[in-house]
Each structure stands twice: as C-alpha cells, then as structure tokens.
Write an enzyme that holds these catalytic residues in place. Structure first.
Site, PDB file in Angstrom:
ATOM      1  N   ARG A  42      26.398  28.737  49.327  1.00 15.40           N
ATOM      2  CA  ARG A  42      26.593  27.308  49.021  1.00 15.40           C
ATOM      3  C   ARG A  42      27.716  26.750  49.889  1.00 15.40           C
ATOM      4  O   ARG A  42      28.896  27.055  49.677  1.00 15.40           O
ATOM      5  CB  ARG A  42      26.933  27.132  47.539  1.00 15.40           C
ATOM      6  CG  ARG A  42      27.206  25.690  47.171  1.00 15.40           C
ATOM      7  CD  ARG A  42      27.124  25.417  45.686  1.00 15.40           C
ATOM      8  NE  ARG A  42      28.235  25.945  44.914  1.00 15.40           N
ATOM      9  CZ  ARG A  42      28.468  25.641  43.632  1.00 15.40           C
ATOM     10  NH1 ARG A  42      27.640  24.829  42.979  1.00 15.40           N
ATOM     11  NH2 ARG A  42      29.484  26.167  42.995  1.00 15.40           N
ATOM     12  N   ASP A  68      36.486  26.128  37.249  1.00 16.46           N
ATOM     13  CA  ASP A  68      36.403  25.947  38.701  1.00 16.46           C
ATOM     14  C   ASP A  68      36.565  24.458  39.014  1.00 16.46           C
ATOM     15  O   ASP A  68      36.912  23.681  38.115  1.00 16.46           O
ATOM     16  CB  ASP A  68      35.113  26.555  39.266  1.00 16.46           C
ATOM     17  CG  ASP A  68      33.871  25.805  38.827  1.00 16.46           C
ATOM     18  OD1 ASP A  68      33.985  24.763  38.146  1.00 16.46           O
ATOM     19  OD2 ASP A  68      32.768  26.256  39.183  1.00 16.46           O
TER      20      ASP A  68
HETATM   21  C1  LIG Z   1      30.436  24.928  37.916  1.00 17.63           C
HETATM   22  C2  LIG Z   1      30.059  25.915  38.918  1.00 17.63           C
HETATM   23  O1  LIG Z   1      29.983  25.611  40.055  1.00 17.63           O
HETATM   24  S1  LIG Z   1      29.766  27.495  38.431  1.00 17.63           S
HETATM   25  C3  LIG Z   1      29.792  28.416  39.941  1.00 17.63           C
HETATM   26  C4  LIG Z   1      31.138  28.548  40.511  1.00 17.63           C
HETATM   27  N1  LIG Z   1      32.004  29.368  39.699  1.00 17.63           N
HETATM   28  C5  LIG Z   1      31.988  30.703  39.819  1.00 17.63           C
HETATM   29  O2  LIG Z   1      31.258  31.201  40.644  1.00 17.63           O
HETATM   30  C6  LIG Z   1      32.856  31.540  38.920  1.00 17.63           C
HETATM   31  C7  LIG Z   1      32.659  32.993  39.212  1.00 17.63           C
HETATM   32  N2  LIG Z   1      33.441  33.845  38.363  1.00 17.63           N
HETATM   33  C8  LIG Z   1      34.698  34.194  38.618  1.00 17.63           C
HETATM   34  O3  LIG Z   1      35.287  33.750  39.578  1.00 17.63           O
HETATM   35  C9  LIG Z   1      35.376  35.171  37.702  1.00 17.63           C
HETATM   36  O4  LIG Z   1      34.435  35.810  36.890  1.00 17.63           O
HETATM   37  C10 LIG Z   1      36.411  34.534  36.754  1.00 17.63           C
HETATM   38  C11 LIG Z   1      37.489  33.892  37.599  1.00 17.63           C
HETATM   39  C12 LIG Z   1      35.759  33.484  35.895  1.00 17.63           C
HETATM   40  C13 LIG Z   1      36.992  35.615  35.865  1.00 17.63           C
HETATM   41  O5  LIG Z   1      37.674  36.494  36.702  1.00 17.63           O
HETATM   42  P1  LIG Z   1      38.482  37.750  36.142  1.00 17.63           P
HETATM   43  O6  LIG Z   1      39.134  37.433  34.864  1.00 17.63           O
HETATM   44  O7  LIG Z   1      39.317  38.204  37.276  1.00 17.63           O
HETATM   45  O8  LIG Z   1      37.360  38.790  35.866  1.00 17.63           O
HETATM   46  P2  LIG Z   1      37.571  40.267  35.344  1.00 17.63           P
HETATM   47  O9  LIG Z   1      38.984  40.716  35.487  1.00 17.63           O
HETATM   48  O10 LIG Z   1      36.965  40.378  33.996  1.00 17.63           O
HETATM   49  O11 LIG Z   1      36.671  41.069  36.389  1.00 17.63           O
HETATM   50  C14 LIG Z   1      36.208  42.358  36.156  1.00 17.63           C
HETATM   51  C15 LIG Z   1      35.451  42.823  37.355  1.00 17.63           C
HETATM   52  O12 LIG Z   1      34.328  41.976  37.547  1.00 17.63           O
HETATM   53  C16 LIG Z   1      34.358  41.432  38.851  1.00 17.63           C
HETATM   54  N3  LIG Z   1      33.857  40.062  38.778  1.00 17.63           N
HETATM   55  C17 LIG Z   1      34.195  39.079  37.899  1.00 17.63           C
HETATM   56  N4  LIG Z   1      33.475  37.970  38.153  1.00 17.63           N
HETATM   57  C18 LIG Z   1      32.686  38.266  39.200  1.00 17.63           C
HETATM   58  C19 LIG Z   1      31.725  37.510  39.926  1.00 17.63           C
HETATM   59  N5  LIG Z   1      31.423  36.262  39.573  1.00 17.63           N
HETATM   60  N6  LIG Z   1      31.104  38.111  40.943  1.00 17.63           N
HETATM   61  C20 LIG Z   1      31.383  39.390  41.275  1.00 17.63           C
HETATM   62  N7  LIG Z   1      32.280  40.165  40.633  1.00 17.63           N
HETATM   63  C21 LIG Z   1      32.929  39.584  39.604  1.00 17.63           C
HETATM   64  C22 LIG Z   1      35.791  41.469  39.279  1.00 17.63           C
HETATM   65  O13 LIG Z   1      35.874  41.469  40.690  1.00 17.63           O
HETATM   66  C23 LIG Z   1      36.259  42.758  38.641  1.00 17.63           C
HETATM   67  O14 LIG Z   1      35.821  43.822  39.456  1.00 17.63           O
HETATM   68  P3  LIG Z   1      36.580  45.258  39.478  1.00 17.63           P
HETATM   69  O15 LIG Z   1      36.483  45.827  38.104  1.00 17.63           O
HETATM   70  O16 LIG Z   1      35.805  46.035  40.466  1.00 17.63           O
HETATM   71  O17 LIG Z   1      37.980  44.986  39.885  1.00 17.63           O
HETATM   72  O1  LIG Z   2      27.846  23.756  40.428  1.00 14.40           O
HETATM   73  C1  LIG Z   2      27.583  23.779  39.265  1.00 14.40           C
HETATM   74  C2  LIG Z   2      28.107  22.864  38.306  1.00 14.40           C
HETATM   75  O2  LIG Z   2      27.808  23.021  37.111  1.00 14.40           O
HETATM   76  O3  LIG Z   2      28.841  21.964  38.748  1.00 14.40           O
HETATM   77 MG   LIG Z   3      29.043  21.949  40.904  1.00 14.28          MG
END
Ligand SMILES: CC(=O)SCCNC(=O)CCNC(=O)[C@H](O)C(C)(C)COP(=O)(O)OP(=O)(O)OC[C@H]1O[C@@H](n2cnc3c(N)ncnc32)[C@H](O)[C@@H]1OP(=O)(O)O
Ligand SMILES: O=CC(=O)O
Ligand SMILES: [Mg+2]
Length: 568
Positions: free
Chosen positions: A183, A469
């Site tokens: 994206r 986010d």
């Molecule tokens: C509105 C929108 O646009 S939604 C789309 C955009 N938002 C996103 O993509 C959010 C994605 N998610 C994240 O960034 C994270 O999950 C967070 C920030 C919400 C939480 O992060 P943390 O609290 O650090 O997660 P946590 O400590 O539980 O992570 C545990 C493990 O999972 C992994 N992990 C957590 N989330 C993700 C993810 N989305 N993708 C890949 N790996 C992940 C971490 O890297 C960690 O790996 P490790 O055990 O090997 O070190």
């Molecule tokens: O990108 C996703 C959203 O919910 O905003």
């Molecule tokens: Mg969005």
C-alpha cells in the site's frame, strides 16, 4: 520549521565524502546517503519515478484541486451523493477482469508497516495475504521508507532475514508464505527528500515506482503466478483519482514489457465521497482491479471531515461508532453488492482489538469482539478480512472458513441484491450515541501518544489494548476539533458540560500528567510527547480543520542531508 514549499529554492547539495546517489537530470535527493538505499535509488529506478512524476503531476494537482472544490461545496451545506452524470456506469452491465488464481482466496489478510522483522512474521503468519504498508501504519521518515523498500526487495527475492540481538533469534521465510500486497501513500502526501524539477515528488509515485521497478519480474515469478505485483490503494475520494492509478499501472506495464492487466489493486473505500463512486472506481480500474475494501477507520474520519461545517451531524464518542451503526452497515453492504456484481472481492476491515498478554479474561473478551466482527462480515458476504496481529489470524480464519467452507470467496454466491435499495440517506445517516468527558479525554490521550510515536518513527502502536494508526488517530483529532468548534454538550455522563477551549486546555494538561505517569518519567522526557501535544492541541483548536494530521506533522520528520538539520 522548514516548510515544504521552501525546498524548491534550495541549491543541490554536495555529497559528503564524495558519496552520493547517481541521479538522473532534474532530480535532487535530500535524504541521507546509505549504501543500502543506493541499491534502491539507482539511476534507472529514479528515472522511472521521474517519468511517472512528469507524466502525472498535473493530473494529481487537478485531482487535489477537485477535492478542495468538493470540500467548498460540502462546507456550504451540500451533501455527497451519487453523480447523475455517471448513472450509465452504475446501471450498466460490465465486469472487471477475472480475479487471478493466485489471489482468489484472501479470507484473512494481515497488515503491518514495512519493517523488517514484521514483514517476515507477516509473510510467515498463515494469513493468505500480507499488506505491507507505507501508509496508515508507517511514519514516512526517509529511514522508514528507504529501509522499507530494501526490506520488500529482499522479501520478494526470498532472501530476507533478520537477527534479533536482544533475543538471539533468527528470522527467515517459511516455505509457504502469504501473497504480498503493497500500500503506497495517499495522493496528498509529498516526498520532501526527493525533489523532481525543484519540487517534492508525489509520495505514492515514489513508493509505487521504486517498489515496482525493482520487484515486478521476481514477484511475477515467485508470487503472482504470472500476475502482479499487487497493490492496495488508499484514501481516494473520486474515480478520477482511480483513473490516474490506472494510467500509472499501464505506464508501468509498458515500461516493464508485461501484459496489460498484470498489475492488480484493491481500492480502499475509506472516504465518504468514495462510497458514492464505487462502481465508477471499479470501472476505471476494471482491467487492474481485485476489489474494494472497507477501510472503516478512515471512513469514520472522513465522515467528520466531510461534515465539518454541518453541526447537525456530530459524532458520539469514538468507541460508539462501529460497524453496526446504520451508515457503516449500509456502506459495507453496498460495497459487497457492488464488488460481487462486478466479479471481484469485497474485503472487510480491521477490528482494532489486539491480543492482551497477561490477562486471559480480557484477552478472551477481545478475541470475542474480533470473532463477532468477523462473523458479521462473512455473513454479510465479505470475501475476507484484515487482522492487525498474527495472534488474531486463527480466530479470523476459523470464522471465515466455517462460513465459506471450501470456496475461496463468495463472489458468485452472495450477491446482496437487497443492497441495491440502499439510498443516499442510508449511507449518510447520523451515527447514534452519546458524548462523554471520558470520550474527550481518551481522544486526547490517544491522539498525543500516537503522534509522539509517529514523530519518533512508529506509525502503528498498541494503546490501551487497541491498535492505533494514522486513521484511528485522525478520528480522535477531528472529533475533538468538531466538539470544540461547536461547543457541544457532553450529554452521556450526566454532567452536561460544554466543550470549550478552557475545558480542553485543562483536559490536555491532565492527560499529559496521566501519560507521564503511565509511560514513566524517563520515557516521557526522552520521547516527543511535548511536541506531539503542541501539534495535536493546535490541530484540535484551529479555526479551520487541517485536511490531514500527518501533513503538518510531516514537516517535523523531514531531515535534510548532508547538513542533517531536523526541523525541531
Ligand atoms: C486503519 C488501518 O489502516 S489498519 C492497517 C494499518 N495498521 C496496521 O497494519 C497495524 C499492524 N499491527 C501492528 O503494528 C502491531 O500489531 C501493533 C502495533 C498493533 C501491536 O504491536 P506489539 O504490541 O508490538 O505486538 P506484540 O508485542 O504483541 O507482537 C508479538 C509478535 O508479533 C509480531 N507482530 C505483531 N503485529 C504484527 C503484524 N501486524 N505483522 C507481523 N508481525 C506482527 C511482532 O513483530 C512480534 O514478533 P516477535 O515475537 O517475533 O518479536
Ligand atoms: O486503512 C484502513 C482504514 O480503516 O482506514
Ligand atoms: Mg486507512
């Protein structure tokens, strides 16, 4: 602070120690030099970006002017609605190109920033798709963007690895990995570290151009079974913006010498105006489409933004605006009907809950909320959904698999013809609920902490057991702005208090104290909470609503090189 508009006046800089990027005519790179980045910022890749910029900049500028014009109309009282001029597209019989087999089954997609370890974890997560994010989940600093490109190239090559020193743990790809979607940023964001003909480049053309150039061949071979690369396209407001993307894709396919229709993209419907343009957007991208997605968080943000001058459409507390509100349910149902009628996937969205370590009961409650949300999506007819965290994939997978069975999607089986009856009023219906002091406090606490994280390089963070986010933080910001602008009464907690600047000032002070005690004095001092507070407070109290939280904040993360002067 250095305003973006001053960049065009700066002279090209000498490269430190003779090292520098080898750039085509008209390009000036103001980001830090790094040998790894130089493998991405090659002269020919930059030439491709330059060609895109020169060909499409006027179209992008025009589209942004049209956004301003639409805003003027909404601010004068007009409501968004279906365009009578494109009725023939909405009512016509046509379909998009067939969905490529490689992405027919997208029942669970994980999303995350283009960070190295997360990319490996996401690709290995068991999800069908990984959406690698340069957008809502990424703070677009030069370091994050360029490292992100390096990481994606290694991921597509299949060579990506990571060593976690703290845990002495090595990460590499499994044999079976998720399909990669990327994206790029929205059309509105500039890339101030790359000047083309004296002006900041268009952020998304940099993200797309560099990624496409370096990866299309390997991607089609390793991932797309002859198709691809695949993209998610954010924050569009009108089909004319989708048309630009379609032309960019055709230009890229021509450059690469690959078949027209190779590149495929899912468009996020995440602005209020775009819900009235879904057929038109699919039509523009009909050779390159793999569906639409309910970007619910930006959609809520956009509802407030679109109605910024409509005090009769104020939102209740943020936590009360979910997918079961009539306007949100209507949007999801019409999106499903539109996509399935045109032969492509209707993707669901992101539940904000994330796993809660150390509290099994709270964790189970969070998983249950995700389960309910996914059940509602699959039963409505969505073909897949988003997971914020690997720990949510089993729940999402189970719900979709139990309800879709062996079928890869529901395109042919759930047509939702009933949604054809949805009207403009259904899509705009005022959200129901109440406003509370806790709502104001939470918006403030979350908004400031998110911004502090963003300024220091993290674009997605866990706050109070939810994923935050750029999109979710925007809701906090514009909701505060709206409540302040119209001096609303907080009617949900029996206090009957009116939101004024004085009250907000006190809330900000108290919430800053609370944040300090929650994160600890040391982290508070070292972090950028004070700067975040300043930006957030200004944005909530400004007479005219800023279009995007991140546009202003971007000035704070632009770092010029070789002088290395940050804007702070
Ligand atoms: C509105 C929108 O646009 S939604 C789309 C955009 N938002 C996103 O993509 C959010 C994605 N998610 C994240 O960034 C994270 O999950 C967070 C920030 C919400 C939480 O992060 P943390 O609290 O650090 O997660 P946590 O400590 O539980 O992570 C545990 C493990 O999972 C992994 N992990 C957590 N989330 C993700 C993810 N989305 N993708 C890949 N790996 C992940 C971490 O890297 C960690 O790996 P490790 O055990 O090997 O070190
Ligand atoms: O990108 C996703 C959203 O919910 O905003
Ligand atoms: Mg969005």
């Amino acid at each position: 602070m250095i305003g973006l508009r001053t960049y065009g006046n700066l002279l090209p800089m000498k490269k430190k120690g003779g090292k520098g990027y080898d750039v085509p005519e008209g390009v000036d790179i103001r980001g830090r030099y790094d040998e790894e980045f130089a493998k991405i910022l090659t002269k020919d890749a930059l030439q491709f970006v330059v060609d895109l910029q020169r060909e499409f900049r006027n179209h992008v500028n025009y589209a942004m002017e049209c956004r301003k014009e639409a805003k003027r109309r909404y601010n004068q009282g007009a409501l968004p609605g279906f365009d009578p001029a494109t009725r023939n597209i909405r009512e016509g019989v046509w379909t998009c190109a067939l969905v490529p087999p490689a992405v027919a089954d997208r029942r669970v997609e994980i999303t995350g920033p283009v960070e190295r370890k997360m990319i490996i974890n996401a690709l290995n997560s068991g999800a069908k798709v990984f959406m690698a994010d340069f957008e809502d989940a990424l703070s677009p600093s030069w370091e994050n963007l360029m490292r992100g490109q390096v990481n994606l190239k290694d991921a597509v090559d299949g060579t990506i690895s990571f060593h976690d020193k703290a845990r002495n743990r090595d990460y590499k790809l499994n044999d079976q990995i998720a399909k990669l979607f990327v994206r790029p940023r929205g059309w509105h964001l500039p890339e101030a570290h790359i000047l083309i003909d004296g002006e900041p480049a268009t952020g998304c053309l940099v993200d797309f151009g560099l990624y496409f150039y370096h990866n299309y061949a390997k991607f089609r071979q390793n991932q797309g079974a002859g198709f691809g690369p695949f993209f998610y396209l954010p924050k569009m407001e009108h089909s004319r913006e989708a048309k630009i993307w379609n032309n960019v894709f055709e230009r890229a396919e021509k450059m690469a010498g690959i078949e027209r229709g190779s590149i495929r993209a899912t468009v996020l419907i995440e602005t209020l105006p775009a819900v009235f343009q879904m057929d038109e957007i699919l039509y523009e991208l009909r050779d390159h489409s793999v569906g639409l997605n309910c970007g619910r968080w930006d959609y809520i943000f956009s509802y407030v933004k679109t109605f910024q001058a409509h005090p009769d459409r104020l939102l209740p507390d943020r936590v009360q605006v979910g997918m079961t509100q009539h306007f949100m349910r209507s949007y999801s149902e019409l999106l499903i009907r539109t996509c399935h009628r045109r032969g492509v996937q209707a993707m669901g969205g992101m539940a904000a809950q994330i796993p809660i370590r150390d509290d099994p009961a709270a964790n189970e409650a969070a998983l249950d909320l995700v389960r309910k949300d996914k059940l509602r999506e699959v039963k409505a007819g969505h073909d897949g959904t988003w997971a914020a965290h690997p720990g949510l994939i089993p729940v999402c997978m189970e719900v979709f698999t139990n309800n879709m069975g062996n079928a890869p999607n529901q395109i042919q089986t759930v047509k939702r013809e009933d949604a054809a009856a949805l009207t403009e009023e259904d899509l705009l219906q005022r959200p129901r609920g109440v406003r509370t002091m806790e709502g104001l406090r939470l918006n403030t606490r979350v908004g400031i902490q998110y911004l502090a994280a963003w300024l220091t390089g993290s674009g997605s963070v866990p706050l109070y057991n939810l994923m935050e986010d750029a999109a979710t933080a925007e809701i906090s910001r514009v909701q505060n702005w709206q409540w302040l602008k119209y001096g609303v009464e907080l009617d949900g907690d029996g206090l009957g208090v009116k939101v004024t600047k004085d009250l907000f000032g006190r809330v900000v002070e108290e919430e800053m104290t609370r944040i300090e005690s929650e994160v600890g004095k040391e982290k508070f001092k070292k972090g950028m909470y004070k700067e975040a507070c300043k930006i957030f407070t200004r944005q909530c109290t400004t007479p005219t609503l800023d279009d995007f939280l991140t546009l202003d904040a971007y000035n704070y993360i632009v770092i010029q090189h070789p002088q290395g002067s940050s804007n702070l």
